[in-house]
Design an enzyme around this catalytic site. Structure first.
Site, PDB file in Angstrom:
ATOM      1  N   CYS A   1       0.845  -1.181   0.000  1.00 15.89           N
ATOM      2  CA  CYS A   1       0.000   0.000   0.000  1.00 15.89           C
ATOM      3  C   CYS A   1       0.885   1.238   0.000  1.00 15.89           C
ATOM      4  CB  CYS A   1      -0.950   0.072   1.178  1.00 15.89           C
ATOM      5  SG  CYS A   1      -2.086  -1.293   1.277  1.00 15.89           S
TER       6      CYS A   1
ATOM      7  N   ARG B   1       3.933  -0.165  -4.837  1.00 18.39           N
ATOM      8  CA  ARG B   1       3.691  -0.754  -3.515  1.00 18.39           C
ATOM      9  C   ARG B   1       2.405  -1.571  -3.452  1.00 18.39           C
ATOM     10  NH1 ARG B   1       6.929   1.574   0.336  1.00 18.39           N
ATOM     11  NH2 ARG B   1       5.572   0.783   1.950  1.00 18.39           N
TER      12      ARG B   1
ATOM     13  N   TRP C   1      -2.669  -2.719  -1.742  1.00 18.06           N
ATOM     14  CA  TRP C   1      -2.398  -4.159  -1.908  1.00 18.06           C
ATOM     15  C   TRP C   1      -3.322  -4.828  -0.896  1.00 18.06           C
ATOM     16  CZ3 TRP C   1      -0.615  -8.346   0.961  1.00 18.06           C
ATOM     17  CH2 TRP C   1      -0.204  -9.470   0.215  1.00 18.06           C
TER      18      TRP C   1
ATOM     19  N   ASN D   1      -2.013   1.546   5.752  1.00 19.49           N
ATOM     20  CA  ASN D   1      -1.133   0.475   5.271  1.00 19.49           C
ATOM     21  C   ASN D   1      -0.858  -0.421   6.471  1.00 19.49           C
ATOM     22  OD1 ASN D   1       0.883  -1.096   4.095  1.00 19.49           O
ATOM     23  ND2 ASN D   1       2.467   0.447   4.395  1.00 19.49           N
ATOM     24  N   GLY D   2      -1.016  -1.728   6.319  1.00 24.25           N
ATOM     25  CA  GLY D   2      -0.748  -2.646   7.431  1.00 24.25           C
ATOM     26  C   GLY D   2      -1.979  -3.449   7.782  1.00 24.25           C
TER      27      GLY D   2
ATOM     28  N   GLU E   1      17.628 -17.696  -7.976  1.00 29.10           N
ATOM     29  CA  GLU E   1      17.239 -16.321  -8.301  1.00 29.10           C
ATOM     30  C   GLU E   1      16.673 -16.257  -9.726  1.00 29.10           C
ATOM     31  OE1 GLU E   1      16.606 -13.763  -6.759  1.00 29.10           O
ATOM     32  OE2 GLU E   1      16.828 -12.092  -8.141  1.00 29.10           O
TER      33      GLU E   1
ATOM     34  N   LYS F   1      12.853 -14.976 -10.550  1.00 29.00           N
ATOM     35  CA  LYS F   1      12.563 -13.888 -11.492  1.00 29.00           C
ATOM     36  C   LYS F   1      11.523 -14.350 -12.520  1.00 29.00           C
ATOM     37  CE  LYS F   1      14.653 -10.490  -9.982  1.00 29.00           C
ATOM     38  NZ  LYS F   1      14.280 -11.048  -8.707  1.00 29.00           N
TER      39      LYS F   1
ATOM     40  N   GLU G   1       7.961 -14.747 -10.893  1.00 31.51           N
ATOM     41  CA  GLU G   1       7.234 -13.524 -10.543  1.00 31.51           C
ATOM     42  C   GLU G   1       6.900 -12.680 -11.767  1.00 31.51           C
ATOM     43  OE1 GLU G   1      10.990 -10.972  -8.683  1.00 31.51           O
ATOM     44  OE2 GLU G   1       9.032 -10.679  -7.833  1.00 31.51           O
TER      45      GLU G   1
ATOM     46  N   HIS H   1      18.827 -37.105  -7.581  1.00 30.87           N
ATOM     47  CA  HIS H   1      18.049 -37.533  -6.408  1.00 30.87           C
ATOM     48  C   HIS H   1      16.557 -37.235  -6.585  1.00 30.87           C
ATOM     49  CE1 HIS H   1      21.767 -38.437  -4.373  1.00 30.87           C
ATOM     50  NE2 HIS H   1      22.221 -37.246  -4.726  1.00 30.87           N
TER      51      HIS H   1
ATOM     52  N   LYS I   1       5.925  -4.313  -3.898  1.00 25.65           N
ATOM     53  CA  LYS I   1       7.362  -4.142  -3.731  1.00 25.65           C
ATOM     54  C   LYS I   1       7.805  -4.338  -2.275  1.00 25.65           C
ATOM     55  CE  LYS I   1      11.460  -2.893  -5.204  1.00 25.65           C
ATOM     56  NZ  LYS I   1      12.205  -3.921  -5.932  1.00 25.65           N
TER      57      LYS I   1
HETATM   58  O1  M6R Z   1      12.728  -5.232   0.443  1.00 22.06           O
HETATM   59  P1  M6R Z   1      13.287  -6.618   0.670  1.00 22.06           P
HETATM   60  O2  M6R Z   1      14.648  -6.778   0.070  1.00 22.06           O
HETATM   61  O3  M6R Z   1      13.282  -7.010   2.111  1.00 22.06           O
HETATM   62  O4  M6R Z   1      12.295  -7.583  -0.091  1.00 22.06           O
HETATM   63  C1  M6R Z   1      12.440  -8.972  -0.010  1.00 22.06           C
HETATM   64  C2  M6R Z   1      11.612  -9.679  -1.053  1.00 22.06           C
HETATM   65  O5  M6R Z   1      10.252  -9.386  -0.874  1.00 22.06           O
HETATM   66  C3  M6R Z   1      12.013  -9.283  -2.479  1.00 22.06           C
HETATM   67  O6  M6R Z   1      13.370  -9.514  -2.718  1.00 22.06           O
HETATM   68  C4  M6R Z   1      11.184 -10.064  -3.513  1.00 22.06           C
HETATM   69  O7  M6R Z   1      11.493 -11.410  -3.442  1.00 22.06           O
HETATM   70  C5  M6R Z   1      11.428  -9.501  -4.923  1.00 22.06           C
HETATM   71  N1  M6R Z   1      10.198  -9.112  -5.527  1.00 22.06           N
HETATM   72  C6  M6R Z   1      12.061 -10.466  -5.845  1.00 22.06           C
HETATM   73  O8  M6R Z   1      12.322  -9.908  -7.094  1.00 22.06           O
END
Ligand code: M6R
Length: 615
Positions: free
Chosen positions: A2, A27, A75, A101-102, A484, A488, A491, A507, A610
């Protein structure tokens, strides 16, 4: 999660707030809304979906002009993303508006109380109770800031709240507990926002709000107190980047811009870390060298991409310092009763500095007496504020939900921490440290080289747009790189993507291999641990024999992989431990292009936000 904006001044509140929301849309983008104080009353508009829907609504049904307003981009947590659940929420008389927010954990109880007192609540949100409680308090004290303090004392959970009342037309009030809120101070105007990006076009003077503080915004200044009304100490700071850093700068997506900014981000994160004598100086690491010499265990806590940075950091920390290092998902950490004491160094990695899982993990660690060092990209955010020390990454604002430049700079910062520990504890000689720093300072140029050769990767990504699954394999530091790469792709491209340690294939996962299945393999340098290199070359042959389409990332000059690579992506030769800094880049480009080819929203992937400020 948010985005929140508040404004008091002489400009059009509608324009300032909507422009601020645009910068905060990363956000959350389930719905958006705005309330403006005008003509002695409160005018509000809200719409499900992206901010563009609200903007359209505002063109069709304009709000009256006013110079005090609040806004929100959501969000969803409590209640689906509908017009009704969108913020702001108003009381029954429509005099007070609030954005949030929260999560307010005791909202059900408060809602039942309000219903008993005759309030009619219409949404499914936890937020609406706050509007009603504020209205009740205001009717008794006629002071919005005092009403906010009284209400906050009754709330449980994590929240940022921003409210306005029609009877105080030149005031906006904000409150924060465990959720971000910053104040911007301009000439005859003031701002509140979840992130400075919302007001950076107007002012670069900011004030950090502490935990459990309420701020009253007026044109001529801001007044901050604790929830109990006591005067509060605040810290003012100058935002050291300008509005262009928060804009796309000619790129189609923030993600593309942020990928391209990586050489600079890496170089900036290294800047000023070596003194004239060639020693590492991490000034912000305010943990006394004596205490660092006592450390007998390092635990890294982080989430998502930052967790992958932690997994890579483990190799460097253990290799350079010989201190055992564990890496934990922050969301799991405190629930398993980890063994921590004053000799444990916890490294909390977070781009936003607001990730609730990571924040809770670090609080738990400090309660157990451990020292916490934050590796963070956001100045003044909660995680560094609550840590014993911080090492800031200098990536600049990262807006795209998918983390790219923050990841590379987290790696650089972790390498620096590992070297610093080695320096302080004497496990690394000065010339060894300087040699690694020299290698690190070459990385920026090497990332640049990788970026210049990405067209075949983009072409390959487009050709795979109709695939359902892509697998990623790696060994040693290449394993977290594989994880990683898979994250990527999940998401951004919404594809089934999994990363495996190549040695684990036999395995179980090898059963997934079928004809033409794309498998990306991150090959370690043949120079370093040749055993490792040779093993992965065998792994490539094993999957190819079973029909996989192999996409091999290997360093320049590694010819042994050529016969087994259906597609070969070259990266510059680097020392083994530093390879993730260059090997990750093609995977970012690959995921971004595949998402584009599949028609997905690159900067705002579905269901994500984010900063994840809820547990
Ligand atoms: O702000 P942060 O680095 O704590 O966020 C952690 C994860 O939410 C963040 O890295 C998330 O996995 C990304 N969207 C990945 O691209």
């Amino acid at each position: 999660m948010c985005g929140i904006v508040g404004y008091v001044g002489s400009q059009s509140a509608l324009d300032v707030v909507v422009a601020g929301l645009k910068r905060l849309e990363y956000r959350g983008y389930d719905s958006a809304g705005i309330a403006v104080l005008a003509d002695g009353g409160m005018a509000a508009a809200k719409k499900a979906g992206k901010l563009a829907n609200l903007e359209k609504e505002l063109v069709e049904r304009p709000l009256p002009a006013g110079s005090t307003g609040i806004g929100h981009t959501r969000w969803a947590t409590h209640g689906g993303p509908t017009d009704l659940n969108a913020h702001p929420h108003l009381d029954n008389a429509g005099r007070v508006a609030v954005v949030h927010n929260g999560i307010i954990e005791n909202f059900a109880e408060l809602r039942a109380e309000l219903a008993e007192r005759g309030h009619a609540l219409s949404s499914e949100t936890d937020t609406e109770v706050v509007a009603h409680l504020l209205a009740e308090e205001f009717s008794a004290c006629a002071d919005l800031a005092e009403s906010m303090r009284l209400v906050c004392r009754r709330l449980e959970g994590a929240f940022t709240l921003v409210a306005a009342h029609a009877d105080e037309p030149d005031v906006v009030v904000g409150a924060r507990r465990n959720s971000p809120l910053v104040v911007g101070v301009g000439e005859g105007e003031a701002f509140l926002a979840s992130d400075v990006a919302a007001f950076i076009a107007h002012t670069r003077s900011a004030i950090e709000l502490g935990q459990d503080q309420v701020v009253e915004l007026r044109r001529d200044g801001v007044h901050v107190t604790g929830f109990d009304g006591s005067p509060a100490e605040t810290r003012s700071y100058h935002v050291d980047w300008d509005v262009s850093a928060a804009e796309k700068g000619g790129y189609d997506y923030f993600m593309l811009k942020e990928i391209a900014e990586q050489p600079k981000a890496v170089a900036d994160t290294l800047l000023g870390r070596i003194d004239a004598s060639g020693s590492l100086t991490l000034d912000e690491v305010r943990i006394a060298p004596g205490a660092l010499r006592e450390v007998d265990k390092v635990v890294v806590v982080a989430c998502g991409t930052a967790f992958h940075a932690g997994l890579i950091a483990k190799y460097a920390i253990e290799h350079w310092t010989r201190i055992p290092c564990e890496v934990e998902l922050a969301s799991e950490f405190r629930y398993r009763d980890p063994i921590l004491d004053a000799r444990t160094l916890v490294i909390a990695i977070s781009q936003s500095g607001e990730t609730m899982d990571t924040l809770m993990a670090l609080r738990h660690a400090r309660e157990q007496g451990a020292k916490v060092l934050a590796v963070c990209n956001t100045n003044g955010s909660t995680i560094p504020r609550e840590s014993d020390a911080v090492l800031y990454t200098h990536a600049g604002p990262e807006v795209a939900v998918a983390s790219t430049k923050a990841f590379l700079t987290q790696l650089v910062a972790c390498y620096l921490v590992a070297l610093y520990l080695g320096q302080v504890r004497g496990t690394k000689w000065g010339d060894e440290i300087r040699a690694v720093v020299r290698d690190l300072s070459r990385i920026s140029e090497e990332v640049e080289q990788v970026l210049e050769t990405m067209e075949p990767v983009r072409e390959l990504a487009r050709s795979l747009a109709s695939k359902n699954t892509v697998l990623f394999l790696g060994r040693h530091v290449g394993y977290p790189v594989a994880l990683e790469g898979a994250l990527k792709l999940k998401e951004l491209a919404y594809m089934h993507a999994e990363g495996f340690a190549a040695g684990e294939l036999k395995h179980g996962p090898i059963a997934l291999i079928e004809e033409d299945l794309p498998v990306v393999v991150v090959v370690p340098s043949p120079k370093g641990r040749s055993v490792l290199h040779d093993k992965i070359v065998s792994n490539i042959q094993e999957i190819r024999a079973r029909g996989a389409r192999t996409i091999v990332i290997a360093e320049e000059g590694d010819e042994t992989v050529v016969p087994y690579a259906d597609h070969l992506i070259r990266i510059p030769a680097t020392p083994v431990l530093l390879q993730p800094l260059v090997a990750t880049v093609p995977l970012q480009v690959f995921a971004c292009e595949l998402a584009t080819a599949r028609g997905n929203e690159v900067d705002q992937p579905r269901n994500l936000a984010k900063s994840v400020t809820v547990e």
